[in-house]
Design a protein around this motif. Sequence first.
Motif, PDB file in Angstrom:
ATOM      1  N   ALA A   1      13.741  -4.312 -16.075  1.00 27.00           N
ATOM      2  CA  ALA A   1      15.025  -4.513 -17.260  1.00 27.00           C
ATOM      3  C   ALA A   1      15.041  -3.430 -18.280  1.00 27.00           C
ATOM      4  CB  ALA A   1      14.558  -5.852 -17.849  1.00 27.00           C
ATOM      5  N   GLY A   2      14.201  -3.403 -18.929  1.00 30.75           N
ATOM      6  CA  GLY A   2      14.693  -2.037 -20.522  1.00 30.75           C
ATOM      7  C   GLY A   2      15.488  -1.232 -20.502  1.00 30.75           C
ATOM      8  N   ARG A   3      15.612  -1.141 -18.544  1.00 25.54           N
ATOM      9  CA  ARG A   3      15.937   0.608 -18.474  1.00 25.54           C
ATOM     10  C   ARG A   3      17.603   0.816 -17.768  1.00 25.54           C
ATOM     11  NH1 ARG A   3      11.127   3.849 -15.719  1.00 25.54           N
ATOM     12  NH2 ARG A   3       9.628   2.997 -17.235  1.00 25.54           N
TER      13      ARG A   3
ATOM     14  N   ALA B   1      15.264   4.052 -13.455  1.00 29.84           N
ATOM     15  CA  ALA B   1      14.617   2.442 -13.544  1.00 29.84           C
ATOM     16  C   ALA B   1      14.295   1.563 -12.169  1.00 29.84           C
ATOM     17  CB  ALA B   1      16.149   2.039 -14.041  1.00 29.84           C
ATOM     18  N   ALA B   2      14.061   1.872 -11.126  1.00 27.03           N
ATOM     19  CA  ALA B   2      13.405   0.981 -10.381  1.00 27.03           C
ATOM     20  C   ALA B   2      12.537   1.210  -9.588  1.00 27.03           C
ATOM     21  CB  ALA B   2      14.985   0.769  -9.201  1.00 27.03           C
ATOM     22  N   TRP B   3      11.968   0.400  -8.677  1.00 25.01           N
ATOM     23  CA  TRP B   3      11.212   1.421  -7.772  1.00 25.01           C
ATOM     24  C   TRP B   3      10.837   0.283  -6.387  1.00 25.01           C
ATOM     25  CZ3 TRP B   3       9.677  -1.688 -11.704  1.00 25.01           C
ATOM     26  CH2 TRP B   3       9.423  -3.614 -11.273  1.00 25.01           C
ATOM     27  N   TYR B   4      10.384   1.055  -5.409  1.00 25.80           N
ATOM     28  CA  TYR B   4       9.798   0.261  -4.002  1.00 25.80           C
ATOM     29  C   TYR B   4       9.059   0.954  -3.828  1.00 25.80           C
ATOM     30  CZ  TYR B   4      11.823   4.384  -1.854  1.00 25.80           C
ATOM     31  OH  TYR B   4      12.373   5.534  -1.079  1.00 25.80           O
ATOM     32  N   TYR B   5       8.438   0.042  -2.186  1.00 25.48           N
ATOM     33  CA  TYR B   5       7.321   0.860  -1.591  1.00 25.48           C
ATOM     34  C   TYR B   5       7.831   0.859  -0.580  1.00 25.48           C
ATOM     35  CZ  TYR B   5       4.543  -1.005  -5.334  1.00 25.48           C
ATOM     36  OH  TYR B   5       3.588  -1.153  -6.781  1.00 25.48           O
ATOM     37  N   PRO B   6       7.531   2.117   0.216  1.00 36.08           N
ATOM     38  CA  PRO B   6       8.331   2.389   1.511  1.00 36.08           C
ATOM     39  C   PRO B   6       7.351   2.014   2.681  1.00 36.08           C
ATOM     40  CG  PRO B   6       8.065   4.490  -0.230  1.00 36.08           C
ATOM     41  CD  PRO B   6       7.264   3.493  -0.492  1.00 36.08           C
ATOM     42  N   ASN B   7       5.946   1.662   2.048  1.00 39.57           N
ATOM     43  CA  ASN B   7       5.105   1.560   3.189  1.00 39.57           C
ATOM     44  C   ASN B   7       4.074   0.223   2.506  1.00 39.57           C
ATOM     45  OD1 ASN B   7       5.514   3.141   5.471  1.00 39.57           O
ATOM     46  ND2 ASN B   7       5.258   4.726   3.660  1.00 39.57           N
ATOM     47  N   PRO B   8       4.706  -0.606   2.318  1.00 36.86           N
ATOM     48  CA  PRO B   8       3.593  -1.616   1.334  1.00 36.86           C
ATOM     49  C   PRO B   8       2.321  -2.293   1.919  1.00 36.86           C
ATOM     50  CG  PRO B   8       6.104  -2.810   1.825  1.00 36.86           C
ATOM     51  CD  PRO B   8       6.044  -1.378   2.702  1.00 36.86           C
ATOM     52  N   SER B   9       1.505  -3.038   1.436  1.00 39.67           N
ATOM     53  CA  SER B   9       0.295  -2.251   1.918  1.00 39.67           C
ATOM     54  C   SER B   9       0.368  -3.818   2.803  1.00 39.67           C
ATOM     55  CB  SER B   9      -0.716  -2.801   0.624  1.00 39.67           C
ATOM     56  OG  SER B   9      -1.386  -1.367  -0.130  1.00 39.67           O
ATOM     57  N   PRO B  10      -0.376  -4.286   3.383  1.00 41.28           N
ATOM     58  CA  PRO B  10      -0.594  -5.313   4.165  1.00 41.28           C
ATOM     59  C   PRO B  10      -1.360  -6.400   2.881  1.00 41.28           C
ATOM     60  CG  PRO B  10      -2.653  -3.833   5.788  1.00 41.28           C
ATOM     61  CD  PRO B  10      -2.141  -3.388   4.214  1.00 41.28           C
ATOM     62  N   GLY B  11      -0.542  -7.569   3.019  1.00 42.08           N
ATOM     63  CA  GLY B  11       0.016  -8.725   2.916  1.00 42.08           C
ATOM     64  C   GLY B  11       0.988  -8.513   2.019  1.00 42.08           C
ATOM     65  N   PHE B  12       1.397  -7.225   1.842  1.00 44.07           N
ATOM     66  CA  PHE B  12       2.949  -7.283   0.731  1.00 44.07           C
ATOM     67  C   PHE B  12       4.258  -6.740   1.603  1.00 44.07           C
ATOM     68  CE2 PHE B  12      -0.560  -7.673  -2.088  1.00 44.07           C
ATOM     69  CZ  PHE B  12      -0.317  -8.163  -3.033  1.00 44.07           C
ATOM     70  N   GLU B  13       3.960  -6.927   3.122  1.00 41.72           N
ATOM     71  CA  GLU B  13       4.644  -6.095   4.162  1.00 41.72           C
ATOM     72  C   GLU B  13       5.962  -7.174   3.759  1.00 41.72           C
ATOM     73  OE1 GLU B  13       1.599  -6.419   6.628  1.00 41.72           O
ATOM     74  OE2 GLU B  13       2.075  -7.655   5.274  1.00 41.72           O
TER      75      GLU B  13
END
Length: 165
Positions: A123-125, A101-113
């Motif tokens: 929201a639907g879960r 039901a959720a997600w995350y970025y363990p190592n976001p790409s440059p620009g999204f740190e």
Amino acid sequence: PASPAPDPVLDGQESVWDYPRPPAVRPCSRSIEVSFGGHVVCRTTSSLQVLETSHPPVYYLPRSTFTAGALRPARGASLCEWKGAAAYLDIVAGGRVASAAAWYYPNPSPGFEALAGHVAVYAGRVDGCFVDGRRVQPQPGGFYGGWITPDVAGPFKGAPGTIGW
């Protein structure tokens, strides 16, 4: 298919068709709550919004604002061309499990740190996601995780036939 004509923008709204591509990250101080299993599993006034053309905002909530034990690793992974490799989480509360039901970025790409340490919720879960006390509507289609609130005008990508937008 060609992009549709944007919906009229009413007072107090912004159009998702004015959001950039690649997406932008914007700090947000609105009151956010996520409820599941009869419990508020997250409450914060310090989140991030990812804004992308044709999508309602995706709210990224500080992982530290989830109640203890509410998040656990889940199966699955995906790749965003902008943000990088995502990992998924189950939300657990009240003896119930919302799978992936959720997600995350363990190592976001440059620009999204800035997304490091933040979690987004479909929201639907869960039982409900609220912005300033108002229940959000999930982005159509089940793949994207945007939250539709009264202050955004569409139409929104995600429903059948919108993949090419």
